[in-house]
Write a protein that holds these residues in place. Structure first.
Motif, PDB file in Angstrom:
ATOM      1  N   ASP A  58       3.568  -6.713   7.422  1.00 29.64           N
ATOM      2  CA  ASP A  58       3.839  -5.306   7.697  1.00 29.64           C
ATOM      3  C   ASP A  58       4.761  -4.733   6.627  1.00 29.64           C
ATOM      4  O   ASP A  58       5.732  -5.382   6.216  1.00 29.64           O
ATOM      5  CB  ASP A  58       4.509  -5.158   9.061  1.00 29.64           C
ATOM      6  N   PRO A  59       4.482  -3.525   6.174  1.00 30.79           N
ATOM      7  CA  PRO A  59       5.399  -2.894   5.203  1.00 30.79           C
ATOM      8  C   PRO A  59       6.749  -2.631   5.839  1.00 30.79           C
ATOM      9  O   PRO A  59       6.867  -2.448   7.054  1.00 30.79           O
ATOM     10  CB  PRO A  59       4.686  -1.604   4.828  1.00 30.79           C
ATOM     11  N   THR A  60       7.784  -2.622   5.030  1.00 33.43           N
ATOM     12  CA  THR A  60       9.131  -2.350   5.512  1.00 33.43           C
ATOM     13  C   THR A  60       9.188  -0.946   6.097  1.00 33.43           C
ATOM     14  O   THR A  60       8.794   0.014   5.444  1.00 33.43           O
ATOM     15  CB  THR A  60      10.143  -2.481   4.368  1.00 33.43           C
ATOM     16  N   PRO A  61       9.665  -0.792   7.328  1.00 35.57           N
ATOM     17  CA  PRO A  61       9.680   0.539   7.946  1.00 35.57           C
ATOM     18  C   PRO A  61      10.686   1.471   7.284  1.00 35.57           C
ATOM     19  O   PRO A  61      11.781   1.042   6.900  1.00 35.57           O
ATOM     20  CB  PRO A  61      10.058   0.250   9.401  1.00 35.57           C
ATOM     21  N   VAL A  95      11.147  -7.938  -3.680  1.00 31.88           N
ATOM     22  CA  VAL A  95      10.330  -6.772  -3.374  1.00 31.88           C
ATOM     23  C   VAL A  95       8.876  -7.170  -3.602  1.00 31.88           C
ATOM     24  O   VAL A  95       8.515  -7.628  -4.697  1.00 31.88           O
ATOM     25  CB  VAL A  95      10.700  -5.561  -4.253  1.00 31.88           C
ATOM     26  N   TYR A  96       8.055  -7.020  -2.558  1.00 31.90           N
ATOM     27  CA  TYR A  96       6.647  -7.401  -2.616  1.00 31.90           C
ATOM     28  C   TYR A  96       5.752  -6.184  -2.418  1.00 31.90           C
ATOM     29  O   TYR A  96       6.163  -5.180  -1.822  1.00 31.90           O
ATOM     30  CB  TYR A  96       6.306  -8.407  -1.510  1.00 31.90           C
ATOM     31  N   SER A  97       4.512  -6.310  -2.885  1.00 35.70           N
ATOM     32  CA  SER A  97       3.479  -5.322  -2.589  1.00 35.70           C
ATOM     33  C   SER A  97       2.734  -5.760  -1.335  1.00 35.70           C
ATOM     34  O   SER A  97       2.958  -6.863  -0.810  1.00 35.70           O
ATOM     35  CB  SER A  97       2.494  -5.222  -3.760  1.00 35.70           C
ATOM     36  N   LEU A  98       1.829  -4.920  -0.835  1.00 37.85           N
ATOM     37  CA  LEU A  98       1.037  -5.276   0.335  1.00 37.85           C
ATOM     38  C   LEU A  98       0.142  -6.489   0.085  1.00 37.85           C
ATOM     39  O   LEU A  98      -0.218  -7.201   1.019  1.00 37.85           O
ATOM     40  CB  LEU A  98       0.167  -4.089   0.764  1.00 37.85           C
ATOM     41  N   SER A  99      -0.204  -6.723  -1.172  1.00 38.65           N
ATOM     42  CA  SER A  99      -1.015  -7.882  -1.524  1.00 38.65           C
ATOM     43  C   SER A  99      -0.166  -9.110  -1.806  1.00 38.65           C
ATOM     44  O   SER A  99      -0.656 -10.093  -2.351  1.00 38.65           O
ATOM     45  CB  SER A  99      -1.899  -7.567  -2.738  1.00 38.65           C
ATOM     46  N   CYS A 100       1.116  -9.033  -1.437  1.00 38.74           N
ATOM     47  CA  CYS A 100       2.010 -10.176  -1.531  1.00 38.74           C
ATOM     48  C   CYS A 100       2.350 -10.550  -2.967  1.00 38.74           C
ATOM     49  O   CYS A 100       2.665 -11.691  -3.275  1.00 38.74           O
ATOM     50  CB  CYS A 100       1.389 -11.371  -0.810  1.00 38.74           C
ATOM     51  N   ARG A 101       2.309  -9.586  -3.848  1.00 39.64           N
ATOM     52  CA  ARG A 101       2.683  -9.840  -5.234  1.00 39.64           C
ATOM     53  C   ARG A 101       4.094  -9.313  -5.486  1.00 39.64           C
ATOM     54  O   ARG A 101       4.445  -8.228  -5.022  1.00 39.64           O
ATOM     55  CB  ARG A 101       1.702  -9.154  -6.185  1.00 39.64           C
ATOM     56  N   ALA A 161       8.604   1.069  -6.278  1.00 45.37           N
ATOM     57  CA  ALA A 161       7.831   0.402  -7.325  1.00 45.37           C
ATOM     58  C   ALA A 161       7.602   1.407  -8.445  1.00 45.37           C
ATOM     59  O   ALA A 161       7.569   2.622  -8.202  1.00 45.37           O
ATOM     60  CB  ALA A 161       6.507  -0.097  -6.772  1.00 45.37           C
ATOM     61  N   PRO A 162       7.444   0.951  -9.687  1.00 45.77           N
ATOM     62  CA  PRO A 162       7.256   1.889 -10.791  1.00 45.77           C
ATOM     63  C   PRO A 162       6.119   2.881 -10.539  1.00 45.77           C
ATOM     64  O   PRO A 162       5.004   2.491 -10.188  1.00 45.77           O
ATOM     65  CB  PRO A 162       6.935   0.963 -11.978  1.00 45.77           C
ATOM     66  N   TYR A 163       6.440   4.162 -10.656  1.00 47.34           N
ATOM     67  CA  TYR A 163       5.470   5.249 -10.539  1.00 47.34           C
ATOM     68  C   TYR A 163       4.826   5.333  -9.147  1.00 47.34           C
ATOM     69  O   TYR A 163       3.709   5.826  -9.003  1.00 47.34           O
ATOM     70  CB  TYR A 163       4.377   5.104 -11.609  1.00 47.34           C
ATOM     71  N   ARG A 209       4.391  -0.149   0.347  1.00 49.78           N
ATOM     72  CA  ARG A 209       3.011   0.280   0.537  1.00 49.78           C
ATOM     73  C   ARG A 209       2.347   0.534  -0.817  1.00 49.78           C
ATOM     74  O   ARG A 209       1.953   1.643  -1.144  1.00 49.78           O
ATOM     75  CB  ARG A 209       2.971   1.535   1.389  1.00 49.78           C
ATOM     76  N   VAL A 210       2.240  -0.512  -1.602  1.00 52.15           N
ATOM     77  CA  VAL A 210       1.544  -0.462  -2.885  1.00 52.15           C
ATOM     78  C   VAL A 210       0.575  -1.637  -2.926  1.00 52.15           C
ATOM     79  O   VAL A 210       0.808  -2.656  -2.260  1.00 52.15           O
ATOM     80  CB  VAL A 210       2.518  -0.509  -4.066  1.00 52.15           C
TER      81      VAL A 210
END
Length: 211
Positions: A58-61, A95-101, A161-163, A209-210
C-alpha cells in the motif's frame, strides 16, 4: 514545557530486513550445504542484509500539511544544533515506488516542533531537506519532538520522486498516550522506534504512487 511521556517500541517495521541470496555458494540443488568443503563454508561468512519490499504494498497515506510548513529549508541531513535540548533521534529508511523499486534522488523535506513543542516560524530550526541515495535510502538526525495542545508527537515530511507529485504526510511514535486522542493519528504511519544509550533510533519506509 511538554509532557515527558514514556516511549514504547514493539511496532513491527512494515518493510523487514532480510538476508539477501547474493554471494551464496553455487552448490547444486542435489548437494546439501553441509556437503560443501569446510574451507568454502568458512569463507562464505554472514550474508549482507538487504531491504525487502513487496510488490503491491500500500502507498504511504497522505496527511494534512498543517499550519507550520515553511518552504525554502536548507539541504541538510542533521537538524540538530549544538546545545539543543531533547533526546537525540535518528530516522532511517527507504523510498520505494509501487513496483517496489528504490527511488534515487527522492526529495524529503522534514519539519517538526522542538523539545518545548514550538515550531520555528522565523528561521529554519528543525527544518531541512535531503535526497535519497542511489539505493533509495535516507538518514535524518534530529531530536524527539515535544508535545503541544491537541497533538501527539509527530514529524512532518514531504516526499517527492523526481518530477512526480508530492506526498505530504506525518510520522508517529509508538506507545504515545496521545495517539488514542489525536484525530490525525494513523497507525499506518507509525515508525519502528528503539531506545539506546545515546538516544533513539527509528525506521520507516515510504511507498510513493509512482510506477
Amino acid at each position: 514545557m511538554p509532557e515527558d511521556e514514556p516511549q514504547e517500541s514493539g511496532i513491527t517495521r512494515k518493510k523487514f530486513i532480510i538476508a539477501a541470496g547474493l554471494g551464496a555458494l553455487a552448490v547444486p540443488a542435489a548437494v546439501s550445504a553441509a556437503a560443501a568443503p569446510a574451507s568454502a563454508r568458512t569463507k562464505q561468512g554472514p550474508l549482507t542484509p538487504t531491504p525487502m519490499c513487496d510488490d503491491g504494498d500500500d502507498p504511504t497515506p497522505p496527511q494534512m500539511e498543517g499550519p507550520y510548513f515553511k518552504p525554502g529549508s536548507p539541504e541538510r541531513a542533521s537538524l540538530v544544533r549544538p546545545g539543543m535540548p531533547g533526546t537525540p533521534l535518528t530516522v532511517t529508511g527507504y523510498v520505494y515506488s509501487l513496483s517496489c523499486r528504490p527511488v534515487a534522488r527522492a526529495l524529503l523535506d522534514f519539519w517538526q516542533a522542538d523539545y518545548y513543542g514550538r515550531y520555528d516560524n522565523y528561521g529554519y530550526t528543525l527544518r531541512g531537506h535531503q535526497y535519497t541515495d542511489a539505493s533509495g535510502r535516507f538518514t535524518l538526525s534530529t531530536i524527539v519532538p515535544g508535545l503541544y495542545p491537541g497533538r501527539t508527537r509527530h514529524i512532518h515530511v514531504k516526499v517527492q520522486a523526481p518530477y512526480q507529485p508530492i506526498l505530504t504526510t506525518q510520522l508517529y511514535f509508538p506507545g504515545e498516550p496521545r495517539n488514542r486522542t489525536d484525530m490525525l493519528f494513523d497507525p499506518a504511519l507509525l515508525m519502528d522506534v528503539q531506545g539506546g544509550p545515546s538516544g533513539r533510533a527509528a525506521t520507516f519506509d515510504f511507498v510513493l504512487r509512482v510506477p
